[in-house]
Enzyme design. Structure first.
Site, PDB file in Angstrom:
ATOM      1  CG  ASP A  14      -1.932  -1.069   1.267  1.00 58.15           C
ATOM      2  OD1 ASP A  14      -2.123  -1.718   0.223  1.00 58.15           O
ATOM      3  OD2 ASP A  14      -2.571  -1.272   2.315  1.00 58.15           O
ATOM      4  N   GLY A  40      -2.394  -6.674   1.454  1.00 59.40           N
ATOM      5  CA  GLY A  40      -2.946  -7.847   0.796  1.00 59.40           C
ATOM      6  C   GLY A  40      -3.636  -8.659   1.873  1.00 59.40           C
ATOM      7  CG  ASN A 184     -18.058  -7.509   5.526  1.00 61.78           C
ATOM      8  OD1 ASN A 184     -18.946  -7.693   4.698  1.00 61.78           O
ATOM      9  ND2 ASN A 184     -16.980  -6.802   5.277  1.00 61.78           N
ATOM     10  CB  THR A 219     -16.855 -10.347  11.016  1.00 66.61           C
ATOM     11  OG1 THR A 219     -16.834  -9.698   9.741  1.00 66.61           O
ATOM     12  CG2 THR A 219     -16.018 -11.617  10.964  1.00 66.61           C
ATOM     13  N   GLY A 250     -10.666  -7.677  10.109  1.00 67.85           N
ATOM     14  CA  GLY A 250     -11.275  -8.859   9.488  1.00 67.85           C
ATOM     15  C   GLY A 250     -10.222  -9.906   9.138  1.00 67.85           C
ATOM     16  CG  ASP A 251      -7.340  -9.193   6.141  1.00 65.53           C
ATOM     17  OD1 ASP A 251      -8.288  -9.769   5.597  1.00 65.53           O
ATOM     18  OD2 ASP A 251      -6.745  -8.225   5.634  1.00 65.53           O
TER      19      ASP A 251
HETATM   20  P1  ADP Z   1     -14.213  -6.474   8.087  1.00 58.50           P
HETATM   21  O1  ADP Z   1     -13.129  -5.452   8.271  1.00 58.50           O
HETATM   22  O2  ADP Z   1     -13.789  -7.646   7.264  1.00 58.50           O
HETATM   23  O3  ADP Z   1     -15.528  -5.880   7.664  1.00 58.50           O
HETATM   24  P2  ADP Z   1     -15.216  -6.501  10.809  1.00 58.50           P
HETATM   25  O4  ADP Z   1     -15.218  -5.003  10.803  1.00 58.50           O
HETATM   26  O5  ADP Z   1     -16.530  -7.174  10.979  1.00 58.50           O
HETATM   27  O6  ADP Z   1     -14.463  -7.111   9.549  1.00 58.50           O
HETATM   28  O7  ADP Z   1     -14.234  -6.940  12.000  1.00 58.50           O
HETATM   29  C1  ADP Z   1     -13.807  -8.279  12.164  1.00 58.50           C
HETATM   30  C2  ADP Z   1     -13.817  -8.626  13.630  1.00 58.50           C
HETATM   31  O8  ADP Z   1     -12.923  -7.766  14.354  1.00 58.50           O
HETATM   32  C3  ADP Z   1     -15.176  -8.472  14.305  1.00 58.50           C
HETATM   33  O9  ADP Z   1     -15.948  -9.649  14.155  1.00 58.50           O
HETATM   34  C4  ADP Z   1     -14.764  -8.232  15.746  1.00 58.50           C
HETATM   35  O10 ADP Z   1     -14.435  -9.456  16.353  1.00 58.50           O
HETATM   36  C5  ADP Z   1     -13.482  -7.410  15.597  1.00 58.50           C
HETATM   37  N1  ADP Z   1     -13.767  -5.954  15.601  1.00 58.50           N
HETATM   38  C6  ADP Z   1     -13.849  -5.128  14.535  1.00 58.50           C
HETATM   39  N2  ADP Z   1     -14.125  -3.856  14.916  1.00 58.50           N
HETATM   40  C7  ADP Z   1     -14.189  -3.877  16.250  1.00 58.50           C
HETATM   41  C8  ADP Z   1     -14.431  -2.873  17.281  1.00 58.50           C
HETATM   42  N3  ADP Z   1     -14.666  -1.594  16.939  1.00 58.50           N
HETATM   43  N4  ADP Z   1     -14.435  -3.256  18.572  1.00 58.50           N
HETATM   44  C9  ADP Z   1     -14.214  -4.551  18.931  1.00 58.50           C
HETATM   45  N5  ADP Z   1     -13.976  -5.545  18.030  1.00 58.50           N
HETATM   46  C10 ADP Z   1     -13.964  -5.218  16.710  1.00 58.50           C
END
Ligand code: ADP
Length: 330
Positions: A14, A40, A184, A219, A250-251
């Site tokens: 990046d 990535g 997600n 998620t 998420g990763d």
């Molecule tokens: P993505 O970035 O793939 O959309 P998410 O935002 O759903 O994934 O985040 C993945 C995981 O990380 C969530 O299921 C949770 O366990 C954790 N997470 C993400 N954001 C937060 C937050 N603000 N506070 C606590 N846990 C978080």
């Protein structure tokens, strides 16, 4: 611990320019700062697997350039086996050109480069040489590569965890070959042709199972996660942490989950662990630098405070996605 996780996906660099505002067509503006980050989704997930003390082999591609060498060195520093990263002579390494404006708005030009050129034959060779115990894949290599990986696993009783991100339509036909699908809410909806706003995670997961998915994990950002397998549905609340940057959460979640499943953990055990890992990833900036190790994750599981379960937006509406949901091609 037994065996190795094969992690398939993109290895990117990046290039991030911080600017007051993005340039118009034909315009040059002077920006404020510049930074280079390892990225990535595949590479991030491999790092998350390794920092949870599972043995990871990276499957992907880089060009014959400085970015590719630097990213391989990053992965090797995390004890990830990089010998199955193909070097593609006629492509660049994957790069995301990102401008971040003072308003917080991002603009991203993503060049998959070598990632899109990894061949199904290279995947087959890797599988036969490595004989992984578990496959963790993002949706960044080609659909032909995914078919080779997942079909090989099916014939051998090797489990496949697939993070269907970034979303693309061709994922639907792969669903019957996947043991654990991680998405997600936005991806869960898109896989079903755009589910109506306001659907609950339970409804989204039921919809995914009706079109071929087996075990599903959704998620929910700060809302935690929802999992459903042949057993009981599982609601896992998020941890209350001081959020700095959610890039890579998420990763981290996917890699952490895979590391526990390699050890034979049940899906609920693995999801609880991944939930704590994802929360910790939000407490530091950047993707790979923020990925936690096993002790830190286990400590949060013992001592952490929980948030109310469910979509942080309330009403389970779709969330706007951040920049680690790069489109596959622009
Ligand atoms: P993505 O970035 O793939 O959309 P998410 O935002 O759903 O994934 O985040 C993945 C995981 O990380 C969530 O299921 C949770 O366990 C954790 N997470 C993400 N954001 C937060 C937050 N603000 N506070 C606590 N846990 C978080």
């Amino acid at each position: 611990m037994s065996g190795r996780v094969l992690v398939a996906g993109a290895i990117n660099t990046d290039l991030v320019a911080t600017v007051h505002r993005a340039p118009e067509a034909g315009e040059t503006i002077t920006g404020r700062s510049f930074a280079i980050h390892s990225g990535g989704k595949g590479a991030n997930q491999a790092v998350a697997v390794a920092r949870s003390r599972a043995s990871a082999v990276m499957l992907g591609g880089v060009g014959r350039d400085d970015f590719g060498s630097a990213r391989k060195a990053d992965l090797a520093a995390d004890q990830i086996d990089t010998s199955w990263i193909a070097t593609i002579d006629y492509a660049s390494s994957g790069v995301a050109l990102i401008t971040v404006e003072s308003s917080g708005e991002n603009r991203i030009a993503y060049i998959p480069g070598a990632t899109a050129k990894v061949s199904p034959d290279h995947c087959a060779d890797t599988l036969n040489a490595i004989e992984p115990s578990l496959i963790l894949s993002t949706n960044e290599l080609s659909p032909e590569c995914h078919r080779v990986l997942f079909t090989w696993a099916r014939g051998r009783d090797v489990r496949v965890i697939f993070n269907a991100a970034p979303y693309s339509d061709d994922v639907v036909e792969l669903l019957p070959l996947i043991d654990v699908l991680i998405v997600n809410e936005g991806e869960a909806s898109a896989l079903q042709g755009g589910a109506p706003d306001g659907m609950s995670p339970q409804e989204l997961a039921a919809g995914l199972r009706s079109i071929g998915a087996t075990d599903v994990v959704i998620t929910l950002g700060a809302g935690g996660s929802f999992a459903v397998s042949d057993d009981e549905p599982l609601t896992v609340p998020g941890y209350r942490v001081d959020v700095v940057d959610t890039t890579g959460a998420g990763d981290t979640f996917c890699g952490a989950l895979a590391s526990r499943m390699l050890e034979g953990a049940t899906l609920p055990e693995a999801v609880r662990y991944a939930n704590a890992a994802g929360a910790l990833a939000t407490t530091r900036s950047g993707a790979q630098p923020s990925i936690p190790g096993r002790e830190e994750i286990e400590k949060l599981m013992e001592q952490g405070k929980k948030l109310p379960w469910g979509s942080p937006q309330g009403g389970h509406g779709l969330r706007r996605k951040g920049r680690d949901s790069n489109p596959r091609e622009v």
